[in-house]
Write an enzyme that holds these catalytic residues in place. Sequence first.
Site, PDB file in Angstrom:
ATOM      1  N   THR A  37      61.173  43.560  41.564  1.00 40.50           N
ATOM      2  CA  THR A  37      60.535  43.531  43.081  1.00 40.50           C
ATOM      3  C   THR A  37      60.575  45.339  43.295  1.00 40.50           C
ATOM      4  O   THR A  37      59.649  45.740  43.953  1.00 40.50           O
ATOM      5  CB  THR A  37      61.236  42.923  43.952  1.00 40.50           C
ATOM      6  N   ARG A  61      68.152  71.425  63.177  1.00 40.94           N
ATOM      7  CA  ARG A  61      68.209  71.719  64.601  1.00 40.94           C
ATOM      8  C   ARG A  61      67.983  73.386  64.662  1.00 40.94           C
ATOM      9  O   ARG A  61      68.966  74.198  64.286  1.00 40.94           O
ATOM     10  CB  ARG A  61      69.264  71.427  65.444  1.00 40.94           C
ATOM     11  N   ASP A 100      57.990  59.777  63.538  1.00 37.52           N
ATOM     12  CA  ASP A 100      58.464  58.907  64.107  1.00 37.52           C
ATOM     13  C   ASP A 100      57.915  58.809  65.741  1.00 37.52           C
ATOM     14  O   ASP A 100      58.487  58.819  66.589  1.00 37.52           O
ATOM     15  CB  ASP A 100      60.333  59.127  64.491  1.00 37.52           C
ATOM     16  N   GLY A 115      62.099  66.047  62.828  1.00 37.18           N
ATOM     17  CA  GLY A 115      61.453  65.153  63.705  1.00 37.18           C
ATOM     18  C   GLY A 115      61.340  65.639  65.143  1.00 37.18           C
ATOM     19  O   GLY A 115      60.348  66.424  65.517  1.00 37.18           O
ATOM     20  N   LYS A 158      63.204  53.476  51.875  1.00 40.18           N
ATOM     21  CA  LYS A 158      64.656  53.185  51.593  1.00 40.18           C
ATOM     22  C   LYS A 158      64.467  51.747  50.699  1.00 40.18           C
ATOM     23  O   LYS A 158      65.057  50.855  51.233  1.00 40.18           O
ATOM     24  CB  LYS A 158      65.685  53.322  52.514  1.00 40.18           C
ATOM     25  N   LEU A 159      63.823  51.646  49.604  1.00 37.70           N
ATOM     26  CA  LEU A 159      63.792  50.223  49.034  1.00 37.70           C
ATOM     27  C   LEU A 159      65.162  49.913  48.302  1.00 37.70           C
ATOM     28  O   LEU A 159      65.677  50.914  47.866  1.00 37.70           O
ATOM     29  CB  LEU A 159      62.543  50.413  47.782  1.00 37.70           C
ATOM     30  N   HIS A 160      65.310  48.805  48.304  1.00 38.24           N
ATOM     31  CA  HIS A 160      66.630  48.119  47.358  1.00 38.24           C
ATOM     32  C   HIS A 160      66.494  46.517  47.233  1.00 38.24           C
ATOM     33  O   HIS A 160      66.255  45.956  48.609  1.00 38.24           O
ATOM     34  CB  HIS A 160      67.961  48.489  48.341  1.00 38.24           C
ATOM     35  N   ASP A 161      66.028  46.364  46.239  1.00 40.63           N
ATOM     36  CA  ASP A 161      66.011  44.941  46.013  1.00 40.63           C
ATOM     37  C   ASP A 161      66.112  44.387  44.310  1.00 40.63           C
ATOM     38  O   ASP A 161      66.686  45.257  43.818  1.00 40.63           O
ATOM     39  CB  ASP A 161      64.503  44.369  46.209  1.00 40.63           C
TER      40      ASP A 161
HETATM   41  O1  C5P Z   1      64.307  63.874  64.967  1.00 41.94           O
HETATM   42  P1  C5P Z   1      65.131  64.114  63.723  1.00 41.94           P
HETATM   43  O2  C5P Z   1      64.675  65.375  63.536  1.00 41.94           O
HETATM   44  O3  C5P Z   1      66.739  63.804  63.993  1.00 41.94           O
HETATM   45  O4  C5P Z   1      64.513  63.152  62.716  1.00 41.94           O
HETATM   46  C1  C5P Z   1      65.058  63.050  61.280  1.00 41.94           C
HETATM   47  C2  C5P Z   1      64.403  62.233  60.470  1.00 41.94           C
HETATM   48  O5  C5P Z   1      65.049  61.824  59.334  1.00 41.94           O
HETATM   49  C3  C5P Z   1      64.309  60.920  61.247  1.00 41.94           C
HETATM   50  O6  C5P Z   1      63.309  60.196  60.709  1.00 41.94           O
HETATM   51  C4  C5P Z   1      65.669  60.083  60.534  1.00 41.94           C
HETATM   52  O7  C5P Z   1      65.247  58.617  60.088  1.00 41.94           O
HETATM   53  C5  C5P Z   1      65.728  60.769  59.058  1.00 41.94           C
HETATM   54  N1  C5P Z   1      66.933  60.648  58.590  1.00 41.94           N
HETATM   55  C6  C5P Z   1      68.265  61.132  59.079  1.00 41.94           C
HETATM   56  N2  C5P Z   1      69.282  61.168  58.481  1.00 41.94           N
HETATM   57  C7  C5P Z   1      69.038  60.499  57.253  1.00 41.94           C
HETATM   58  C8  C5P Z   1      68.119  60.059  56.591  1.00 41.94           C
HETATM   59  C9  C5P Z   1      67.019  60.387  57.144  1.00 41.94           C
HETATM   60  O8  C5P Z   1      68.202  61.676  60.220  1.00 41.94           O
HETATM   61  N3  C5P Z   1      70.237  60.543  56.638  1.00 41.94           N
END
Ligand code: C5P
Length: 233
Positions: A72, A179, A14, A208, A65-68
Amino acid sequence: MPLEPRDRLIVALDVPSVKAAEAMVTKLGASVSFYKIGYQLALADGLPFAAGLIAAGKQVFLDLKLHDIGNTVAKGVESVAQMGATFLTVHGFPLTMKAAVEGKRGSTLKILAVTVLTSYDDSDLASAGYRLGVADLVAQRAAQARDLGIDGLVCSPEEASDLRGIVGGNMALVTPGIRPAGSAAGDQKRIMTPSKAIAAGADYLVVGRPIVEAADPKASAEAIIAEIAAAHR
Ligand code: C5P
Protein backbone atom coordinates in the site's frame (compact mmCIF):
# COMPACT_ATOMS: atom_id res chain seq x y z
CA MET A 1 25.24 22.27 -6.73
CA PRO A 2 24.48 24.42 -3.65
CA LEU A 3 20.84 25.32 -3.11
CA GLU A 4 19.69 28.89 -3.63
CA PRO A 5 18.65 30.50 -0.30
CA ARG A 6 15.12 31.04 -1.67
CA ASP A 7 14.73 27.35 -2.50
CA ARG A 8 15.65 26.39 1.07
CA LEU A 9 12.51 27.99 2.52
CA ILE A 10 9.43 25.75 2.50
CA VAL A 11 6.23 27.54 3.49
CA ALA A 12 3.71 25.33 5.33
CA LEU A 13 0.31 26.03 3.77
CA ASP A 14 -1.57 25.16 6.96
CA VAL A 15 -4.83 26.72 5.86
CA PRO A 16 -8.34 25.21 5.77
CA SER A 17 -9.27 25.63 2.13
CA VAL A 18 -7.94 25.81 -1.39
CA LYS A 19 -9.33 29.34 -1.56
CA ALA A 20 -7.21 30.41 1.43
CA ALA A 21 -4.18 28.60 0.00
CA GLU A 22 -4.58 30.32 -3.37
CA ALA A 23 -4.81 33.71 -1.68
CA MET A 24 -1.60 33.01 0.28
CA VAL A 25 0.31 31.78 -2.77
CA THR A 26 -0.77 34.90 -4.67
CA LYS A 27 0.39 37.12 -1.79
CA LEU A 28 3.78 35.39 -1.63
CA GLY A 29 4.27 35.48 -5.41
CA ALA A 30 7.80 34.93 -6.66
CA SER A 31 9.20 35.22 -3.12
CA VAL A 32 8.37 31.59 -2.33
CA SER A 33 9.23 28.63 -4.54
CA PHE A 34 8.43 25.69 -2.24
CA TYR A 35 5.22 24.80 -0.37
CA LYS A 36 4.35 22.11 2.16
CA ILE A 37 0.84 20.68 2.07
CA GLY A 38 -0.32 18.55 5.00
CA TYR A 39 -3.49 16.66 5.93
CA GLN A 40 -5.60 19.73 6.49
CA LEU A 41 -5.33 21.05 2.95
CA ALA A 42 -4.64 17.74 1.18
CA LEU A 43 -7.92 16.30 2.49
CA ALA A 44 -9.86 19.44 1.54
CA ASP A 45 -9.33 19.19 -2.25
CA GLY A 46 -5.68 20.15 -1.80
CA LEU A 47 -4.23 17.48 -4.08
CA PRO A 48 -5.48 18.94 -7.40
CA PHE A 49 -4.38 22.32 -6.02
CA ALA A 50 -0.90 20.84 -5.34
CA ALA A 51 -0.77 19.55 -8.91
CA GLY A 52 -1.63 23.07 -10.10
CA LEU A 53 1.20 24.55 -8.04
CA ILE A 54 3.61 22.09 -9.63
CA ALA A 55 2.30 22.98 -13.10
CA ALA A 56 2.92 26.65 -12.22
CA GLY A 57 6.58 25.86 -11.50
CA LYS A 58 6.51 25.60 -7.70
CA GLN A 59 7.96 22.72 -5.71
CA VAL A 60 5.62 20.77 -3.46
CA PHE A 61 6.31 18.86 -0.25
CA LEU A 62 3.41 16.53 0.56
CA ASP A 63 3.51 15.97 4.31
CA LEU A 64 1.32 12.88 4.44
CA LYS A 65 3.47 10.81 6.85
CA LEU A 66 2.50 7.51 5.22
CA HIS A 67 2.62 4.25 7.17
CA ASP A 68 0.86 1.04 6.08
CA ILE A 69 1.64 -2.42 4.70
CA GLY A 70 4.47 -2.31 2.18
CA ASN A 71 2.39 -2.80 -0.95
CA THR A 72 0.00 0.00 0.00
CA VAL A 73 2.84 2.39 0.81
CA ALA A 74 4.66 1.61 -2.45
CA LYS A 75 1.51 2.18 -4.55
CA GLY A 76 0.69 5.41 -2.73
CA VAL A 77 4.23 6.67 -3.27
CA GLU A 78 3.96 5.80 -6.99
CA SER A 79 0.89 8.02 -7.26
CA VAL A 80 2.64 10.90 -5.50
CA ALA A 81 5.67 10.47 -7.78
CA GLN A 82 3.42 10.69 -10.85
CA MET A 83 2.02 13.96 -9.55
CA GLY A 84 5.48 15.50 -9.69
CA ALA A 85 5.87 16.32 -5.99
CA THR A 86 9.41 17.00 -4.77
CA PHE A 87 9.20 15.67 -1.18
CA LEU A 88 6.91 13.18 0.56
CA THR A 89 7.08 12.14 4.21
CA VAL A 90 6.71 8.60 5.55
CA HIS A 91 7.12 7.35 9.10
CA GLY A 92 10.61 6.06 9.84
CA PHE A 93 9.52 2.44 10.34
CA PRO A 94 12.00 0.26 8.42
CA LEU A 95 9.46 -1.69 6.30
CA THR A 96 7.61 1.52 5.45
CA MET A 97 10.81 3.28 4.41
CA LYS A 98 11.84 0.29 2.28
CA ALA A 99 8.46 0.25 0.49
CA ALA A 100 8.62 4.00 -0.11
CA VAL A 101 12.05 3.73 -1.72
CA GLU A 102 10.68 1.00 -4.00
CA GLY A 103 7.62 3.07 -4.89
CA LYS A 104 9.56 6.17 -5.94
CA ARG A 105 12.06 4.27 -8.09
CA GLY A 106 12.67 5.93 -11.46
CA SER A 107 11.08 9.23 -10.41
CA THR A 108 12.48 12.51 -9.10
CA LEU A 109 10.43 12.29 -5.89
CA LYS A 110 12.48 12.39 -2.69
CA ILE A 111 11.34 10.51 0.39
CA LEU A 112 11.76 12.13 3.79
CA ALA A 113 11.46 9.99 6.91
CA VAL A 114 10.05 11.21 10.19
CA THR A 115 12.18 9.40 12.77
CA VAL A 116 10.08 10.01 15.90
CA LEU A 117 7.36 12.65 16.03
CA THR A 118 8.73 15.62 17.94
CA SER A 119 5.61 15.76 20.11
CA TYR A 120 6.51 12.34 21.63
CA ASP A 121 8.63 11.92 24.75
CA ASP A 122 10.19 8.83 26.34
CA SER A 123 7.05 7.95 28.29
CA ASP A 124 4.91 8.15 25.13
CA LEU A 125 7.25 5.64 23.47
CA ALA A 126 7.23 3.35 26.53
CA SER A 127 3.43 3.32 26.61
CA ALA A 128 3.41 2.43 22.91
CA GLY A 129 5.61 -0.58 23.71
CA TYR A 130 9.00 0.74 22.59
CA ARG A 131 12.10 -0.28 24.51
CA LEU A 132 14.18 2.72 23.39
CA GLY A 133 13.81 6.33 24.44
CA VAL A 134 13.43 9.16 21.92
CA ALA A 135 17.15 9.93 21.43
CA ASP A 136 18.12 6.29 20.83
CA LEU A 137 15.14 5.57 18.57
CA VAL A 138 15.83 8.71 16.50
CA ALA A 139 19.47 7.63 16.05
CA GLN A 140 18.52 4.04 15.18
CA ARG A 141 15.90 5.08 12.63
CA ALA A 142 18.20 7.71 11.08
CA ALA A 143 20.82 5.01 10.49
CA GLN A 144 18.16 2.69 9.04
CA ALA A 145 16.89 5.48 6.76
CA ARG A 146 20.44 6.06 5.50
CA ASP A 147 20.99 2.33 4.87
CA LEU A 148 17.65 1.95 3.06
CA GLY A 149 18.34 4.80 0.62
CA ILE A 150 15.93 7.39 2.08
CA ASP A 151 16.64 10.89 0.71
CA GLY A 152 16.26 12.94 3.86
CA LEU A 153 14.87 13.36 7.37
CA VAL A 154 12.44 15.71 9.00
CA CYS A 155 13.94 16.66 12.35
CA SER A 156 13.93 19.39 14.95
CA PRO A 157 16.75 21.90 14.43
CA GLU A 158 18.19 20.77 17.77
CA GLU A 159 18.68 17.26 16.37
CA ALA A 160 20.23 18.43 13.10
CA SER A 161 23.91 18.41 14.00
CA ASP A 162 23.80 14.96 15.67
CA LEU A 163 21.82 13.54 12.76
CA ARG A 164 24.26 14.99 10.25
CA GLY A 165 26.93 12.92 12.01
CA ILE A 166 24.85 9.77 11.45
CA VAL A 167 23.55 10.29 7.91
CA GLY A 168 26.50 12.13 6.33
CA GLY A 169 26.35 14.88 3.73
CA ASN A 170 24.08 13.31 1.11
CA MET A 171 20.76 13.25 2.95
CA ALA A 172 18.60 16.36 3.23
CA LEU A 173 17.74 17.59 6.73
CA VAL A 174 14.41 19.43 6.78
CA THR A 175 13.57 21.31 9.97
CA PRO A 176 10.29 22.77 11.21
CA GLY A 177 10.19 24.63 14.55
CA ILE A 178 11.74 27.74 13.02
CA ARG A 179 11.05 31.11 14.59
CA PRO A 180 12.72 34.36 13.51
CA ALA A 181 13.92 36.36 16.53
CA GLY A 182 10.95 38.08 18.17
CA SER A 183 8.16 35.93 16.67
CA ALA A 184 5.63 33.91 18.69
CA ALA A 185 6.52 30.27 19.39
CA GLY A 186 2.89 29.07 19.19
CA ASP A 187 2.79 25.39 20.20
CA GLN A 188 6.40 24.72 19.15
CA LYS A 189 8.53 23.84 22.17
CA ARG A 190 12.01 23.53 20.70
CA ILE A 191 12.55 26.41 18.32
CA MET A 192 15.54 27.93 16.55
CA THR A 193 16.09 31.02 14.43
CA PRO A 194 16.64 30.49 10.68
CA SER A 195 20.35 31.32 10.89
CA LYS A 196 20.97 28.99 13.84
CA ALA A 197 19.12 26.14 12.11
CA ILE A 198 21.23 26.58 8.96
CA ALA A 199 24.40 26.70 11.08
CA ALA A 200 23.26 23.47 12.80
CA GLY A 201 23.16 21.74 9.41
CA ALA A 202 19.58 22.14 8.15
CA ASP A 203 19.21 22.09 4.35
CA TYR A 204 15.57 23.24 4.25
CA LEU A 205 13.51 25.23 6.75
CA VAL A 206 9.76 24.63 7.06
CA VAL A 207 8.00 27.78 8.24
CA GLY A 208 4.26 28.13 8.76
CA ARG A 209 2.73 30.64 11.15
CA PRO A 210 5.57 33.20 11.17
CA ILE A 211 4.77 33.70 7.46
CA VAL A 212 1.12 32.76 6.91
CA GLU A 213 -0.10 34.64 9.98
CA ALA A 214 2.15 37.68 9.44
CA ALA A 215 0.60 41.07 8.64
CA ASP A 216 2.83 41.07 5.54
CA PRO A 217 3.61 37.43 4.61
CA LYS A 218 5.80 38.37 1.63
CA ALA A 219 7.99 40.67 3.74
CA SER A 220 8.25 37.99 6.41
CA ALA A 221 9.32 35.38 3.81
CA GLU A 222 11.88 37.76 2.30
CA ALA A 223 13.34 38.49 5.75
CA ILE A 224 13.79 34.75 6.40
CA ILE A 225 15.36 34.22 2.96
CA ALA A 226 17.80 37.07 3.67
CA GLU A 227 18.67 35.42 6.99
CA ILE A 228 19.25 32.07 5.22
CA ALA A 229 21.48 33.78 2.65
CA ALA A 230 23.53 35.49 5.36
CA ALA A 231 23.88 32.25 7.35
CA HIS A 232 24.82 30.42 4.16
CA ARG A 233 28.00 32.41 3.58
O1 C5P B 1 3.50 27.16 11.99
P1 C5P B 1 4.79 26.42 12.14
O2 C5P B 1 5.99 27.18 11.58
O3 C5P B 1 5.02 25.90 13.54
O4 C5P B 1 4.59 25.16 11.18
C1 C5P B 1 5.48 24.09 11.15
C2 C5P B 1 4.97 23.04 10.22
O5 C5P B 1 5.83 21.92 10.33
C3 C5P B 1 3.58 22.53 10.52
O6 C5P B 1 2.99 22.19 9.27
C4 C5P B 1 3.81 21.29 11.34
O7 C5P B 1 2.81 20.31 11.18
C5 C5P B 1 5.10 20.78 10.74
N1 C5P B 1 5.88 19.92 11.60
C6 C5P B 1 6.33 20.30 12.85
N2 C5P B 1 7.08 19.44 13.60
C7 C5P B 1 7.36 18.24 13.13
C8 C5P B 1 6.92 17.83 11.88
C9 C5P B 1 6.17 18.71 11.13
O8 C5P B 1 6.10 21.40 13.28
N3 C5P B 1 8.09 17.43 13.86
